[in-house]
Design an enzyme around this catalytic site. Structure first.
Site, PDB file in Angstrom:
ATOM      1  N   TYR A  10      10.160  36.153 -23.737  1.00 27.36           N
ATOM      2  CA  TYR A  10      10.399  36.705 -22.564  1.00 27.36           C
ATOM      3  C   TYR A  10      11.669  36.116 -22.103  1.00 27.36           C
ATOM      4  O   TYR A  10      12.463  36.870 -21.007  1.00 27.36           O
ATOM      5  CB  TYR A  10       9.296  36.312 -21.302  1.00 27.36           C
ATOM      6  N   ARG A  16      18.916  41.219 -20.535  1.00 26.65           N
ATOM      7  CA  ARG A  16      18.877  41.980 -19.223  1.00 26.65           C
ATOM      8  C   ARG A  16      19.965  41.525 -18.448  1.00 26.65           C
ATOM      9  O   ARG A  16      20.831  42.428 -17.790  1.00 26.65           O
ATOM     10  CB  ARG A  16      17.278  41.818 -18.480  1.00 26.65           C
ATOM     11  N   TYR A  29      14.675  32.150  -9.312  1.00 31.73           N
ATOM     12  CA  TYR A  29      13.704  31.138  -9.888  1.00 31.73           C
ATOM     13  C   TYR A  29      14.564  29.978 -10.506  1.00 31.73           C
ATOM     14  O   TYR A  29      15.614  30.160 -10.998  1.00 31.73           O
ATOM     15  CB  TYR A  29      13.264  31.833 -11.157  1.00 31.73           C
ATOM     16  N   ARG A  52      10.807  42.274  -5.688  1.00 31.28           N
ATOM     17  CA  ARG A  52       9.330  42.445  -5.554  1.00 31.28           C
ATOM     18  C   ARG A  52       8.884  43.748  -5.295  1.00 31.28           C
ATOM     19  O   ARG A  52       7.670  44.323  -5.494  1.00 31.28           O
ATOM     20  CB  ARG A  52       8.898  41.611  -4.520  1.00 31.28           C
ATOM     21  N   GLU A  69      -1.486  40.662 -13.798  1.00 35.23           N
ATOM     22  CA  GLU A  69      -0.585  41.131 -12.804  1.00 35.23           C
ATOM     23  C   GLU A  69      -0.887  42.421 -12.318  1.00 35.23           C
ATOM     24  O   GLU A  69      -1.564  43.347 -13.236  1.00 35.23           O
ATOM     25  CB  GLU A  69       0.449  41.051 -13.866  1.00 35.23           C
TER      26      GLU A  69
END
Ligand code: 3EB
Length: 342
Positions: free
Chosen positions: A149, A156, A209, A222, A329
């Site tokens: 990830y 990305r 983060y 979000r 999730e």
């Protein structure tokens, strides 16, 4: 112009062709045991993952639009455009990206996927990326000293920066899940108008983060409010049991369900502060819920139905969440019509 999500249960038989009756499909997804099925003419993201809570073998989701779509292919992206709205799907085989110096195959494939998407959006003059659905194999596996990830996040973010898009603030709503195998699969929706990105006041923005979650932050917001003539659509990103930047309720799937839904509720409140339409409610959303362990499904279903109500439209999928300690999730969407006001 309109955009509407149609969800149907199908059998896995090859002859159970997906709704060919509609000429107005922009694209969609097939979830479940869909390997043998004949594919529709529009771009479809195949999510080869067990589904729960349905007697059907396959769930088909289709985005219907009000205009006749135009389809095309570009650098492996299968896309379809309806007015100023575009949906595309890209699958990349990581093996084709091995051997790039100082970079894992997954990182290279992820960067290339987003570069291709951004090139298509520039060519189509629909530059605003609204919502992205990312799936990759073995998301929590560590290879070459870094969890996959985190490798995906580097690729990305590199592409966002390289393509002058910035990696904070105005970034798309998204989800990123792990499957047992298969290619890097990315579906996306884009338009000519910028989305209104939303953040969750209970959570640190993912793009901020701290480094303990990886060398590069994830590039997503979000939620996003997006506009089509006469319509507002709310896309809520994959939402987990995270408060601040920390996972809460590790090992407690019911606690994680409650916390995830509390986060969804706060995002809905944020949306309602900026919405131009009538307020959104938890009961009207269409949900996709990812459950890491099949054995947790009954508890997840009972908890969510208790909180949202028995009438809720929820598709349950087995998938790995991007942090090992996350067990579920939740993502969701809804559309509201916009009534002209003086
Ligand atoms: C989180 O809040 C949970 O990397 O695109 C949710 C939604 C998550 C999108 C992504 C990751 C992504 O950090 C994980």
């Amino acid at each position: 112009m309109s955009l509407q999500l149609l969800t149907r249960a199908l059998s896995a038989a090859p002859e159970s062709d997906v709704s060919r009756e509609t000429a107005r499909a922009l694209g969609g997804a097939l979830l479940g045991n869909c390997a043998a099925m004949t594919l529709p003419a529009w771009p479809v993201q195949r999510i080869f993952a067990p589904i729960f809570g349905s007697t059907a073998a396959v769930i088909e989701e289709t985005w219907l639009t009000g205009l006749l779509p135009v389809s095309g292919r570009s650098e492996g992206i299968v896309w379809c455009r309806s007015g100023n709205l575009l949906y595309g799907v890209l699958e990349l085989d990581e093996a084709d990206f091995a051997g790039v110096q100082g970079c894992s195959a997954l990182q290279a494939a992820s960067a290339e996927a987003y570069r291709r998407i951004f090139r298509l959006l520039e060519t189509q003059q629909l530059p605003h990326l609204w919502r992205v659905w990312n799936y990759l194999a073995a998301i929590n596996q560590e290879t070459d000293g870094l969890e996959r990830y985190r490798q995906f996040n580097i690729g990305r973010q590199d592409a966002f920066l390289e393509c002058q898009r910035g990696a904070t603030g105005n970034v798309p709503a998204a989800c990123a899940l792990g499957l047992a195998g298969g290619p890097l699969s990315i579906a996306f929706m884009a338009g000519d108008q910028p989305a209104v990105p939303l953040e969750n006041p209970r959570q640190v923005s993912a793009y901020n983060y701290p480094a303990e979650y990886g060398p590069r932050s994830p590039t997503f917001s979000r939620a996003a409010l997006v506009y089509l003539p006469g319509q507002e659509t709310l896309f809520i990103s994959g939402t987990a049991s995270i408060v601040g930047h920390q996972t809460v309720h590790p090992g407690d799937v019911v606690g994680q369900c409650r916390e995830s839904l509390a986060n969804v509720a706060v995002v809905v409140e944020a949306a309602n502060r900026l919405s131009r339409a009538l307020p959104y409610t938890l009961t009207e959303l269409a949900y996709r819920v990812y459950v890491r362990h099949a054995a947790d499904f009954p508890a997840v279903q009972t908890t969510l139905l208790g909180l949202i109500g028995a009438g809720a439209e929820i598709v349950y999928v087995q998938a790995d969440i991007c942090r090992r300690d996350l067990l579920i999730e939740i993502e969701a969407m809804a559309s509201h019509s916009l009534v002209e006001r003086d």
